[in-house]
Design a protein around this motif. Structure first.
Motif, PDB file in Angstrom:
ATOM      1  N   LEU A  75       0.840  -1.194   0.000  1.00 35.05           N
ATOM      2  CA  LEU A  75       0.000   0.000   0.000  1.00 35.05           C
ATOM      3  C   LEU A  75       0.876   1.246   0.000  1.00 35.05           C
ATOM      4  CD1 LEU A  75      -2.834   1.277   0.303  1.00 35.05           C
ATOM      5  CD2 LEU A  75      -2.509   1.137   2.771  1.00 35.05           C
ATOM      6  N   GLU A  76       0.513   2.213  -0.817  1.00 38.89           N
ATOM      7  CA  GLU A  76       1.136   3.534  -0.849  1.00 38.89           C
ATOM      8  C   GLU A  76       0.031   4.548  -0.543  1.00 38.89           C
ATOM      9  OE1 GLU A  76       4.312   4.428  -1.293  1.00 38.89           O
ATOM     10  OE2 GLU A  76       4.993   2.358  -1.538  1.00 38.89           O
ATOM     11  N   PRO A  77      -0.169   4.898   0.718  1.00 37.51           N
ATOM     12  CA  PRO A  77      -1.335   5.712   1.093  1.00 37.51           C
ATOM     13  C   PRO A  77      -1.258   7.186   0.727  1.00 37.51           C
ATOM     14  CG  PRO A  77       0.019   5.271   3.010  1.00 37.51           C
ATOM     15  CD  PRO A  77       0.637   4.506   1.866  1.00 37.51           C
ATOM     16  N   GLY A  78      -0.113   7.665   0.285  1.00 42.77           N
ATOM     17  CA  GLY A  78       0.045   9.094  -0.019  1.00 42.77           C
ATOM     18  C   GLY A  78      -1.040   9.684  -0.904  1.00 42.77           C
ATOM     19  N   PRO A  79      -1.340   9.071  -2.056  1.00 44.50           N
ATOM     20  CA  PRO A  79      -2.365   9.643  -2.929  1.00 44.50           C
ATOM     21  C   PRO A  79      -3.757   9.694  -2.300  1.00 44.50           C
ATOM     22  CG  PRO A  79      -0.972   8.158  -4.171  1.00 44.50           C
ATOM     23  CD  PRO A  79      -0.616   7.989  -2.717  1.00 44.50           C
ATOM     24  N   LEU A  80      -3.995   8.886  -1.292  1.00 43.86           N
ATOM     25  CA  LEU A  80      -5.293   8.958  -0.613  1.00 43.86           C
ATOM     26  C   LEU A  80      -5.466  10.296   0.101  1.00 43.86           C
ATOM     27  CD1 LEU A  80      -5.587   5.364   0.881  1.00 43.86           C
ATOM     28  CD2 LEU A  80      -6.932   6.342  -0.985  1.00 43.86           C
ATOM     29  N   ALA A  81      -4.343  10.917   0.465  1.00 42.84           N
ATOM     30  CA  ALA A  81      -4.409  12.212   1.150  1.00 42.84           C
ATOM     31  C   ALA A  81      -5.019  13.276   0.241  1.00 42.84           C
ATOM     32  CB  ALA A  81      -3.021  12.635   1.620  1.00 42.84           C
ATOM     33  N   SER A  82      -4.675  13.268  -1.049  1.00 45.33           N
ATOM     34  CA  SER A  82      -5.252  14.268  -1.954  1.00 45.33           C
ATOM     35  C   SER A  82      -6.754  14.032  -2.120  1.00 45.33           C
ATOM     36  CB  SER A  82      -4.541  14.270  -3.303  1.00 45.33           C
ATOM     37  OG  SER A  82      -4.671  13.014  -3.935  1.00 45.33           O
ATOM     38  N   ALA A  83      -7.166  12.771  -2.197  1.00 45.99           N
ATOM     39  CA  ALA A  83      -8.599  12.466  -2.288  1.00 45.99           C
ATOM     40  C   ALA A  83      -9.307  12.886  -1.004  1.00 45.99           C
ATOM     41  CB  ALA A  83      -8.810  10.979  -2.548  1.00 45.99           C
ATOM     42  N   HIS A  84      -8.645  12.654   0.118  1.00 34.78           N
ATOM     43  CA  HIS A  84      -9.221  13.040   1.412  1.00 34.78           C
ATOM     44  C   HIS A  84      -9.404  14.554   1.494  1.00 34.78           C
ATOM     45  CE1 HIS A  84      -8.991  13.711   5.882  1.00 34.78           C
ATOM     46  NE2 HIS A  84     -10.006  12.877   5.766  1.00 34.78           N
ATOM     47  N   GLN A  85      -8.405  15.312   1.054  1.00 35.88           N
ATOM     48  CA  GLN A  85      -8.510  16.770   1.062  1.00 35.88           C
ATOM     49  C   GLN A  85      -9.650  17.252   0.177  1.00 35.88           C
ATOM     50  OE1 GLN A  85      -6.926  19.013   3.003  1.00 35.88           O
ATOM     51  NE2 GLN A  85      -6.157  17.184   4.011  1.00 35.88           N
ATOM     52  N   TRP A  86      -9.825  16.607  -0.962  1.00 35.42           N
ATOM     53  CA  TRP A  86     -10.914  16.964  -1.869  1.00 35.42           C
ATOM     54  C   TRP A  86     -12.254  16.717  -1.188  1.00 35.42           C
ATOM     55  CZ3 TRP A  86     -15.039  14.723  -4.406  1.00 35.42           C
ATOM     56  CH2 TRP A  86     -15.545  15.420  -5.507  1.00 35.42           C
ATOM     57  N   LEU A  87     -12.371  15.593  -0.504  1.00 39.06           N
ATOM     58  CA  LEU A  87     -13.613  15.262   0.191  1.00 39.06           C
ATOM     59  C   LEU A  87     -13.874  16.199   1.376  1.00 39.06           C
ATOM     60  CD1 LEU A  87     -13.328  11.387   0.088  1.00 39.06           C
ATOM     61  CD2 LEU A  87     -14.980  12.797  -1.160  1.00 39.06           C
ATOM     62  N   ILE A  88     -12.822  16.581   2.088  1.00 37.18           N
ATOM     63  CA  ILE A  88     -12.974  17.502   3.227  1.00 37.18           C
ATOM     64  C   ILE A  88     -13.552  18.838   2.757  1.00 37.18           C
ATOM     65  CG2 ILE A  88     -11.640  18.949   4.826  1.00 37.18           C
ATOM     66  CD1 ILE A  88      -9.926  16.516   5.416  1.00 37.18           C
ATOM     67  N   TYR A  89     -13.100  19.305   1.601  1.00 38.04           N
ATOM     68  CA  TYR A  89     -13.623  20.560   1.055  1.00 38.04           C
ATOM     69  C   TYR A  89     -15.147  20.486   0.931  1.00 38.04           C
ATOM     70  CZ  TYR A  89     -14.663  24.238  -2.302  1.00 38.04           C
ATOM     71  OH  TYR A  89     -15.206  25.321  -2.931  1.00 38.04           O
ATOM     72  N   TYR A  90     -15.630  19.391   0.388  1.00 42.38           N
ATOM     73  CA  TYR A  90     -17.074  19.253   0.207  1.00 42.38           C
ATOM     74  C   TYR A  90     -17.792  18.905   1.501  1.00 42.38           C
ATOM     75  CZ  TYR A  90     -16.469  20.125  -4.630  1.00 42.38           C
ATOM     76  OH  TYR A  90     -16.174  20.757  -5.806  1.00 42.38           O
ATOM     77  N   GLU A  91     -17.121  18.285   2.411  1.00 36.17           N
ATOM     78  CA  GLU A  91     -17.719  18.035   3.724  1.00 36.17           C
ATOM     79  C   GLU A  91     -18.015  19.372   4.415  1.00 36.17           C
ATOM     80  OE1 GLU A  91     -16.794  15.571   7.823  1.00 36.17           O
ATOM     81  OE2 GLU A  91     -15.123  16.221   6.581  1.00 36.17           O
ATOM     82  N   ARG A  92     -17.049  20.289   4.351  1.00 36.41           N
ATOM     83  CA  ARG A  92     -17.261  21.621   4.932  1.00 36.41           C
ATOM     84  C   ARG A  92     -18.405  22.342   4.232  1.00 36.41           C
ATOM     85  NH1 ARG A  92     -11.704  23.251   4.050  1.00 36.41           N
ATOM     86  NH2 ARG A  92     -10.574  21.697   5.179  1.00 36.41           N
ATOM     87  N   TYR A  93     -18.440  22.225   2.917  1.00 36.81           N
ATOM     88  CA  TYR A  93     -19.499  22.862   2.140  1.00 36.81           C
ATOM     89  C   TYR A  93     -20.865  22.367   2.605  1.00 36.81           C
ATOM     90  CZ  TYR A  93     -22.649  23.683  -1.812  1.00 36.81           C
ATOM     91  OH  TYR A  93     -23.707  24.047  -2.587  1.00 36.81           O
ATOM     92  N   TRP A  94     -21.054  21.053   2.684  1.00 37.32           N
ATOM     93  CA  TRP A  94     -22.355  20.505   3.062  1.00 37.32           C
ATOM     94  C   TRP A  94     -22.668  20.746   4.538  1.00 37.32           C
ATOM     95  CZ3 TRP A  94     -25.935  20.086  -0.174  1.00 37.32           C
ATOM     96  CH2 TRP A  94     -25.662  19.776  -1.498  1.00 37.32           C
ATOM     97  N   SER A  95     -21.665  20.704   5.385  1.00 39.02           N
ATOM     98  CA  SER A  95     -21.904  20.999   6.802  1.00 39.02           C
ATOM     99  C   SER A  95     -22.415  22.425   6.972  1.00 39.02           C
ATOM    100  CB  SER A  95     -20.625  20.797   7.619  1.00 39.02           C
ATOM    101  OG  SER A  95     -20.267  19.443   7.620  1.00 39.02           O
ATOM    102  N   ASP A  96     -21.799  23.347   6.242  1.00 40.12           N
ATOM    103  CA  ASP A  96     -22.234  24.743   6.293  1.00 40.12           C
ATOM    104  C   ASP A  96     -23.669  24.881   5.780  1.00 40.12           C
ATOM    105  OD1 ASP A  96     -21.881  27.625   6.615  1.00 40.12           O
ATOM    106  OD2 ASP A  96     -21.843  27.686   4.417  1.00 40.12           O
TER     107      ASP A  96
END
Length: 123
Positions: A75-96
């Motif tokens: 497993l190379e988990p590094g690229p999952l961090a970019s996907a996670h950041q993308w999802l966090i952006y939309y999580e904040r959007y929907w939470s707001d």
């Protein structure tokens, strides 16, 4: 700001879009596996497993190491961090958005609530 248009992010979401590949990643989170070990739970051919592994490799999510005739995947988990950041952006959007909706509904509810009736006692 999260970069929304990168080829790597596209390939990560493509790789994560398949249940077989997601399960392979979960297996790899517990340690290295051979191609055969990754294929086994799915009752798929080694050729089919290799196609899934190639998609994961293209996304940078796994690294394949060849030891003799054995191909080990890590497993190379590094690229999952970019996907996670993308999802966090939309999580904040929907939470707001949901917080605003809740506030509006509470305000609406207090405007429509009838005044409380006084209890009268007959003595």
């Amino acid at each position: 700001m999260v970069e929304l248009e990168t080829p790597q992010l596209d390939s990560v979401f493509h790789a994560l879009g398949d249940a077989t590949r997601r399960r392979m990643l979960r297996e790899l989170s517990e340690g290295e596996r051979t191609v055969g070990q990754l294929a086994e739970p799915f009752s798929i051919s080694l050729a089919a497993a290799s196609k899934h592994i190639k998609a994961l490799e293209n996304a940078g999510l796994i690294r394949r190491e060849v030891r003799g005739r054995t191909h080990l995947c890590h497993l190379e988990p590094g690229p999952l961090a970019s996907a996670h950041q993308w999802l966090i952006y939309y999580e904040r959007y929907w939470s707001d958005r949901l917080a605003r909706l809740e506030k509006l509904l509470l305000e609406e509810g207090t405007r429509k609530s009838p005044p409380a009736k006084k209890e009268t006692t007959d003595e």
